[in-house]
Write a protein that holds these residues in place. Structure first.
Motif, PDB file in Angstrom:
ATOM      1  N   UNK A  41       0.868  -1.176   0.000  1.00  0.00           N
ATOM      2  CA  UNK A  41       0.000   0.000   0.000  1.00  0.00           C
ATOM      3  C   UNK A  41       0.902   1.222   0.000  1.00  0.00           C
ATOM      4  N   UNK A  42       0.313   2.400  -0.221  1.00  0.00           N
ATOM      5  CA  UNK A  42       1.131   3.610  -0.262  1.00  0.00           C
ATOM      6  C   UNK A  42       1.021   4.445   1.009  1.00  0.00           C
ATOM      7  N   UNK A  43       0.454   3.885   2.072  1.00  0.00           N
ATOM      8  CA  UNK A  43       0.319   4.624   3.314  1.00  0.00           C
ATOM      9  C   UNK A  43       1.643   4.851   4.014  1.00  0.00           C
ATOM     10  N   UNK A  44       1.713   5.883   4.822  1.00  0.00           N
ATOM     11  CA  UNK A  44       2.932   6.198   5.558  1.00  0.00           C
ATOM     12  C   UNK A  44       3.263   5.145   6.607  1.00  0.00           C
ATOM     13  N   UNK A  45       2.264   4.356   6.982  1.00  0.00           N
ATOM     14  CA  UNK A  45       2.506   3.351   8.013  1.00  0.00           C
ATOM     15  C   UNK A  45       3.032   2.035   7.446  1.00  0.00           C
ATOM     16  N   UNK A  46       3.159   1.946   6.110  1.00  0.00           N
ATOM     17  CA  UNK A  46       3.664   0.710   5.501  1.00  0.00           C
ATOM     18  C   UNK A  46       5.133   0.531   5.879  1.00  0.00           C
ATOM     19  N   UNK A  47       5.514  -0.634   6.445  1.00  0.00           N
ATOM     20  CA  UNK A  47       6.890  -0.784   6.930  1.00  0.00           C
ATOM     21  C   UNK A  47       7.917  -0.870   5.804  1.00  0.00           C
ATOM     22  N   UNK A  48       8.913  -0.001   5.849  1.00  0.00           N
ATOM     23  CA  UNK A  48      10.034   0.033   4.899  1.00  0.00           C
ATOM     24  C   UNK A  48       9.510  -0.116   3.474  1.00  0.00           C
ATOM     25  N   UNK A  49       8.814   0.886   2.965  1.00  0.00           N
ATOM     26  CA  UNK A  49       8.177   0.752   1.639  1.00  0.00           C
ATOM     27  C   UNK A  49       9.199   0.634   0.520  1.00  0.00           C
ATOM     28  N   UNK A  50       9.081  -0.421  -0.264  1.00  0.00           N
ATOM     29  CA  UNK A  50       9.994  -0.708  -1.369  1.00  0.00           C
ATOM     30  C   UNK A  50       9.218  -0.697  -2.682  1.00  0.00           C
ATOM     31  N   UNK A  51       9.717   0.063  -3.653  1.00  0.00           N
ATOM     32  CA  UNK A  51       9.264   0.041  -5.046  1.00  0.00           C
ATOM     33  C   UNK A  51       7.772   0.297  -5.189  1.00  0.00           C
TER      34      UNK A  51
END
Length: 537
Positions: free
Chosen positions: A408-418
């Motif tokens: 997902x694109x939320x700020x709470x997504x852990x370590x967002x990759x790609x």
């Protein structure tokens, strides 16, 4: 019917016909003894049923049979006053047993019985099913973050529960060498350990200063392979050549390009990305890796052996007088052909021993080895080119089935990759490009999801990134679904309501539909989000 993956056909259900209780017996016809052992040790234990031996075909009996009229992995599950599971082989019977497990409810996925007095009823029905692809795989990277043996065995159980049958075991990379090689002990004495680890994406300023490492002994590997075989899963090992090799060069500096790099100063890499250190194109390196592969072949009976071949920068070869002399000596055009020479050598070497080489789609560069199979990861293009040239292909495009990518694109997504790749995005993955001819499409032998662990430091993080999306991938790999745009995601999402309960019973730390739970978040750990995403094929 809340089965995942969805079966091909279901007749019924009609009325309650079979009660799975303390009187239920288990009859295993010849060839199904291993499935019977699995049923007693898993479902029997989970539901508090001893499943004593019974008479084939009798009422109150679960009967297992091999039926040669069915395809190898095909099964037919019939429920009347008893249950009969027929399969074209023991594998087919096993996949039918996995469906039977789902019919019994989520408690059948626990490790011990929580309600011994419960009556488990299954309605009268006939399920006929077979897989779309023969290669239904998951790649697990244990080089970036080591997964202890018990975690690997648990992972194999999760693959089996989703009817996946190939475990691609990524054992070597710049950040760690994970398999004991007796002839070259420094590979694990030195190459299996790094002093510290980058936390988050490589641009992150954070470090975990705890030394990290680990490896599997020969007996560990034998146990993993045997455990997988009992679940009709093939383990395909990957030993990277010629790139992603800093760990091996740190252990044996003479294997690197010593005329342009001080290889004696290299250590096992502690960060992520494409590493410039590449194996030298020497006879010494070939003999060293022949030693490695000799031991690998002795441990892994799989037909396919993965040799990597991806992300191999050629800068050191371009700067190396020795590498340039080698290109001239071999009559090659350039560095791409030099990498092809590497791959072709081991294609022949493996073929001489009755095995088949498979590599990432960069092995197309400089000319594809005659017997090679391609793992198409950089989109579909490499797979299309290989299939049209008559080579077998496993489709695993990063834009669709890289499960380290954010959900997902939320700020709470852990370590967002790609890119964002949601559960629905994975469900709509179509492995066979429509532009392939019928003949070329037949070379798409399977599909695979890949789990790269740079930002997955433990089992819980692997669970979070992998699930529930692996359930969607499993349905793509198994079920003969209509085209991506026509797939009934609403029905799949409904069935996931039951499947989440199974994952809970299995102890999977999956991403909940509402987003990451507080303990799953990683605030302040930098990722690498990319806006937008390429469309499906």
């Amino acid at each position: 019917m809340d089965l995942i993956p969805a079966p091909r056909t279901v007749e019924g259900p009609w009325r309650c016909a079979f009660l799975f209780d303390t009187n239920t017996k288990l009859a295993a016809a010849p060839g199904t003894e291993g499935v019977a052992r699995w049923l007693r040790s898993t479902i029997g234990t989970a539901l508090g049923r001893e499943l004593p031996p019974g008479t084939v075909g009798a009422d109150k009996t679960l009967t297992l049979r091999v039926d040669p009229s069915l395809a190898s992995e095909e099964y037919r599950l019939s429920v009347t006053e008893g249950v009969e599971i027929r399969g074209g082989s023991a594998a087919g019977v096993f996949w039918g047993a996995q469906t039977f497990r789902q019919l019994l409810g989520a408690d059948a996925f626990r490790r011990s019985c929580v309600n011994p007095d419960a009556v488990r009823g299954i309605t009268q029905q006939v399920i006929r099913d077979r897989p779309r692809f023969g290669w239904r795989g998951l790649m697990l990277d244990v080089s970036r973050h080591f997964m202890p043996k018990d975690g690997v065995l648990r992972h194999l159980d999760l693959l089996a529960a989703h009817k996946l049958n190939v475990f691609h075991f990524h054992l070597t990379d710049d950040q760690g060498w994970r398999i004991e090689i007796e002839r070259h002990p420094k590979l694990t004495e030195v190459g299996a350990w790094r002093a510290r680890t980058k936390r988050g994406h490589r641009d992150s300023p954070l470090w975990d200063e705890t030394p990290h490492g680990g490896y599997y002994t020969h007996d560990d590997i034998r146990e993993i392979v045997a455990y997988a075989a009992e679940r009709h899963i093939t383990v395909v090992p990957e030993i990277e050549i010629p790139g992603h090799s800093q760990a091996v060069i740190a252990a044996y500096p003479e294997l690197g390009n010593t005329d342009v790099v001080d290889t004696a100063a290299l250590t096992v890499w502690d960060t992520w990305g494409i590493n410039p250190n590449i194996l030298a194109p020497t006879e010494e390196v070939l003999r060293f890796y022949e030693d490695v592969f000799e031991e690998v072949l002795g441990l892994f009976p799989s037909t396919f052996i993965h040799v990597g071949g991806d992300e191999a920068p050629k800068d050191q070869w371009k700067a190396s007088p020795a590498a340039q002399a080698r290109i001239k000596e071999l009559g090659l055009a350039d560095e791409d052909e030099l990498q092809s020479w590497f791959i072709r050598h081991f294609d022949r070497w493996l073929a001489d021993r009755g095995r088949r080489l498979i590599g990432w789609d960069e092995i197309l560069e400089g000319g594809l080895a005659p017997g090679a199979t391609v793992s198409s990861w950089r989109g579909y293009e490499g797979g299309i080119a290989a299939a049209e040239a008559g080579h077998d292909v496993v489709m695993c495009p990063h834009t669709q089935v890289y499960l380290d990518y954010r959900q997902a694109d939320g700020d709470d997504e852990p370590v967002p990759i790609a890119y964002v790749r949601t559960l629905e995005d994975v469900y709509r993955f179509e492995p066979v490009p429509p532009q392939l001819s019928t003949e070329a499409a037949a070379h798409v032998i399977g599909v695979q999801a890949n789990v790269w662990t740079e930002v997955m430091e433990n089992q819980a993080r692997v669970d979070y990134q992998t699930f529930p999306r692996l359930a969607a991938f499993a349905e793509v790999a198994w079920s003969d679904l209509p085209a991506s745009a026509e797939r009934d995601y609403a029905d799949f999402d409904r069935r996931m309501g039951s499947h989440y309960a199974r994952l809970d019973a299995l102890g999977v730390d999956y991403r909940a539909p509402g987003g990451p739970l507080p303990w799953q978040q990683r605030p302040g750990v930098i990722g690498r989000p990319i806006e937008g995403a390429p469309p499906n094929v």
